[in-house]
Write a protein that holds these residues in place. Structure first.
Motif, PDB file in Angstrom:
ATOM      1  N   VAL A  45       0.866  -1.187   0.000  1.00  0.00           N
ATOM      2  CA  VAL A  45       0.000   0.000   0.000  1.00  0.00           C
ATOM      3  C   VAL A  45       0.896   1.228   0.000  1.00  0.00           C
ATOM      4  N   ASP A  74       0.569   5.237   0.432  1.00  0.00           N
ATOM      5  CA  ASP A  74      -0.337   6.298   0.870  1.00  0.00           C
ATOM      6  C   ASP A  74       0.164   7.638   0.333  1.00  0.00           C
ATOM      7  N   ARG A  79      -2.037  10.297   0.111  1.00  0.00           N
ATOM      8  CA  ARG A  79      -3.092  11.259   0.412  1.00  0.00           C
ATOM      9  C   ARG A  79      -2.542  12.602   0.853  1.00  0.00           C
ATOM     10  N   ARG A 108      -1.542  -0.987  -4.026  1.00  0.00           N
ATOM     11  CA  ARG A 108      -2.754  -0.180  -3.817  1.00  0.00           C
ATOM     12  C   ARG A 108      -2.298   1.231  -3.471  1.00  0.00           C
ATOM     13  N   LEU A 141      -3.261   5.067  -2.475  1.00  0.00           N
ATOM     14  CA  LEU A 141      -4.305   5.931  -1.919  1.00  0.00           C
ATOM     15  C   LEU A 141      -4.001   7.360  -2.323  1.00  0.00           C
ATOM     16  N   VAL A 193      -8.642   5.607  -5.254  1.00  0.00           N
ATOM     17  CA  VAL A 193      -7.717   4.484  -5.124  1.00  0.00           C
ATOM     18  C   VAL A 193      -7.306   4.024  -6.520  1.00  0.00           C
TER      19      VAL A 193
END
Length: 716
Positions: A36, A38, A40, A107, A109, A167
């Motif tokens: 993952v 991130d 954001r 993944r 974000l 996503v």
């Protein structure tokens, strides 16, 4: 002045390298953790583009579909660092094979206010697919389960991506066969406008750089052709072309756009092959510019290690370190050889020693940075540009010297041109006289052929008229004898009713026979009269080919009169032409004569067919074909050339078909083609432009042709 010219360029290059390295070290970028990433808190507009680096989920020896990952049916994944090559990575403590298949998943974000995004990836030496939220976005080649089903040709290196609920589910499927697997350079994600803008700028820069390389290489090649003793021009030409090919075979937008269809493994090998060309050119130019300056104890090891680079690339999968260190040792030895050569040249006060030393040093360090993947993007191109600028300066100087020499040569050429023009004029006059004599001789032979044709026509007339006239003479003689006998019987009074009836029957039969023979003679005379008239008539007239064939049928039967030959005439009314009837008659006569002369040797039996019909485009086709021995391969390519014949021993001139071509292509305005029939024999098709039809006229059906023609010559 020359020695100080290079100082600012060298300083700018060093400062750029330091600044790029320092910026990369100070910038803290987020990394993926447990598959993952991130982002954001990442501002794509202010912070710029980002490499998707870190720990990705990974499935070895599997091509896992995005739907299986999202649905939870995929096996439990491992974690694998990106970027990285399988040759130096392990999964659960087990080393990865250099070749094989595998699936990555990440993944990402994204912030809620993320702009439209795009993704870029330039690795093209193995096959891979990047699927974003289940949709294929960028790719290289065709991903397969094994080597047979995998193909690394074709690439789409940049594409826009659309997040779903903020996503990006990124799945990368890799098929590495013939090259090492992994993701050696991480995928790049950024603002779409910025990504595509950088792509176009890099494409334009590399295209301009390619044009510069090729232009300089071409100019140096021209200089070498003009002055072969300047062998350094050839060396610089090879170097420039090799640098251009490096651009085309690299992982760049230019390579993706131009060499899209070539396999990645082939491009990688070609890229490695260009390395020796560049550096051997450098060593050769040093030997030519500074004779006696190369030290053999350094030069020979340099040659060997540089030449070993393409060979080492073939063993990259077995020994991942081999290519890197072979290239590194070769570069260091080559740089030492060149610097020692320029140092010796500088002691001899040669003006090119210092600039060449700087150029080769910059090029060497740029290559070392590329081999060990340090520095900034485009550092190799910067080194090449430096070398090309030096070559351009040398090129301008050489061009200046050559222009001076060209002016002197032009003065000498001007003096020679006057004498040459006089010689050309004299040769042209002699050639023109020869052509005129040949044309006169050909006209005479053509006239002789026409006279021979007329002789054959007269012989035909004599033969055709002689038969009915002989029949009429015999009938008239018999009738006179019967009349004399009847007269004697009447005078003697012995004539009976039965004898009178027999006498009248014989008279009636003789009268009918005389009438038919005389009509036959009149038809033959009228037919040959029509031929004679049309031979001398050069005006165009409107005629129906069907009616013309019927009028000429007696003459054609005379031309083909032989006990073993049969003639068939096949046509339908409505084949209207506005043409030269005399020329068309001559064409038909020559074709029939050609059949009789060549198709049936030694009394061979056969058939001749003359047919006319309408072609689909409105033209009229006249076909003359036979089932004889066919065309002689020796004369097939020269059928319509004058004096082409297989019967020269029999006194034939070989002008018959040439006259056919001349009449068809000239007065008739058509085309003629000749070839073998599939069932044996020869077929000639004369296509003539038809006359436009009016109103409700319907064209007749096309002429039936027996089989398709194998055309060996088409003359229009």
């Amino acid at each position: 002045m020359m020695r100080w010219f290079w100082a600012p360029l060298v300083a700018a290059l060093i400062l750029s390298t330091l600044w790029a390295g320092l910026s990369a070290a100070l910038t803290q970028r987020p990394l993926a953790v447990d598959g993952v990433l991130d982002l954001r808190g990442w501002d794509f507009r202010n912070n710029g583009q980002i490499f998707l680096e870190g720990d990705w989920q990974f499935w070895r020896d599997r091509l896992v579909a995005p739907a299986d990952i999202a649905g939870g049916s995929a096996p439990h994944p491992a974690l694998l660092a990106v970027p990285g090559r399988w040759t130096s990575q392990k999964v659960d403590g087990v080393p990865l094979a250099a070749e094989g298949i595998g699936t990555y998943h990440l993944r990402v974000l994204l912030p809620k206010d993320a702009p439209p995004l795009a993704m870029r990836h330039n690795q093209r030496f193995v096959a891979w697919d990047v699927l974003v939220n289940g949709e294929r976005s960028i790719h290289a080649g065709k991903v397969g389960m094994d080597e047979e089903s995998t193909n690394s040709a074709g690439q789409k290196a940049i594409a826009a991506v659309r997040p779903v609920d903020g996503v990006l589910d990124i799945t990368v499927q890799v098929s590495a066969f013939g090259g090492y697997g992994g993701i050696p350079r991480a995928l790049l994600l950024g603002d779409a406008d910025s990504m595509y803008g950088d792509w176009q700028q890099e494409l334009a820069f590399r295209a301009a750089f390619l044009s510069l390389c090729l232009s300089i290489g071409l100019l140096y090649l021209i200089l070498y052709v003009l002055r072969p003793r300047d062998r350094e021009c050839l060396v610089f030409s090879v170097m420039s072309v090799a640098i251009a090919l490096v651009q085309l075979t690299s992982n760049t937008p230019l390579g993706s756009e131009v060499l899209y269809s070539l396999p990645g493994q082939l491009l990688g090998f070609l890229n490695n092959v260009m390395f020796p060309f560049v550096w051997l050119s450098c060593l050769a130019s040093a030997a030519l510019l500074f004779p006696g300056s190369l030290r053999r104890e350094l030069a020979w090891p340099s040659f060997l290690f540089i030449l070993a680079v393409p060979v080492a690339s073939l063993w990259t999968l077995q020994f991942p370190w081999l290519l890197t260190w072979t290239a590194t040792i070769g570069l260091i030895l080559a740089m030492m050889t060149l610097i020692c050569a320029t140092a010796l040249a500088a002691r001899q006060r040669q003006p090119l020693a210092l600039p060449m030393a700087i150029a080769w040093t910059v090029l060497g360090f740029a290559n070392l940075a590329l081999v060990h993947r340090i520095g900034f993007t485009g550092i190799m191109e910067a080194g090449y540009c430096f070398m090309l600028f030096l070559q351009a300066a040398l090129l301008i100087d050489r061009l200046r010297h050559m222009l001076d020499q060209a002016k002197q040569s032009n003065a000498r050429l001007a003096a020679l041109n006057g004498a040459l023009e006089d010689q050309v004029a004299d040769r042209t006059r002699h050639l023109s006289e020869t052509v005129d004599r040949l044309q006169l001789a050909q006209d005479r032979i053509v006239q002789s052929e026409k006279l021979a044709s007329l002789g054959r026509l007269v012989a035909g007339v004599a033969h055709e008229v002689n038969t009915p006239v002989g029949t009429a003479l015999t009938t008239a003689t018999h009738l006179a004898q019967q009349v004399e006998a009847a007269e004697e019987a009447i005078n003697a009074g012995t004539m009976t009713r039965r004898q009178l009836a027999d006498f009248l029957a014989e008279v009636k039969e003789a009268a009918g026979l005389l009438t038919s023979t005389v009509e036959r003679t009149a038809a033959v005379v009228q037919s040959f009269k029509q031929i004679a008239t049309e031979r001398s008539d050069e005006t165009l007239r409107r005629l129906d080919v069907h009616d013309l064939l019927n009028e000429l049928r007696p003459a054609m039967e005379v031309r083909t009169d032989a006990p073993n030959i049969s003639l068939v005439v096949d046509s339908k009314p409505g084949l209207v032409l506005e043409t030269n009837g005399g020329a068309l008659t001559q064409v038909l006569g020559q074709l029939l004569a050609n059949c009789m002369d060549h198709a049936f040797p030694d009394g061979r039996s056969g058939h001749i067919r003359v047919a006319a019909g309408m072609a689909p485009d409105g033209a009229v086709d006249l076909v003359v074909e036979d089932d004889g021995i066919g065309l002689d391969p020796a004369v097939r390519p020269r059928l319509f050339e004058p004096f082409t014949t297989t019967g020269r021993a029999e006194g034939r001139t070989g002008l018959g078909l040439h006259m056919v071509y001349t009449l068809v292509a000239g007065p008739l305005g058509g085309a003629v083609e000749m070839g073998d029939r599939p069932d044996g024999g020869t077929s000639v098709r004369v296509r003539l432009p038809g006359t436009p039809r009016t109103g409700g006229d319907t064209p007749p059906p096309p002429v039936p042709v027996v089989g398709a023609l194998g055309m060996s010559a088409i003359i229009t």
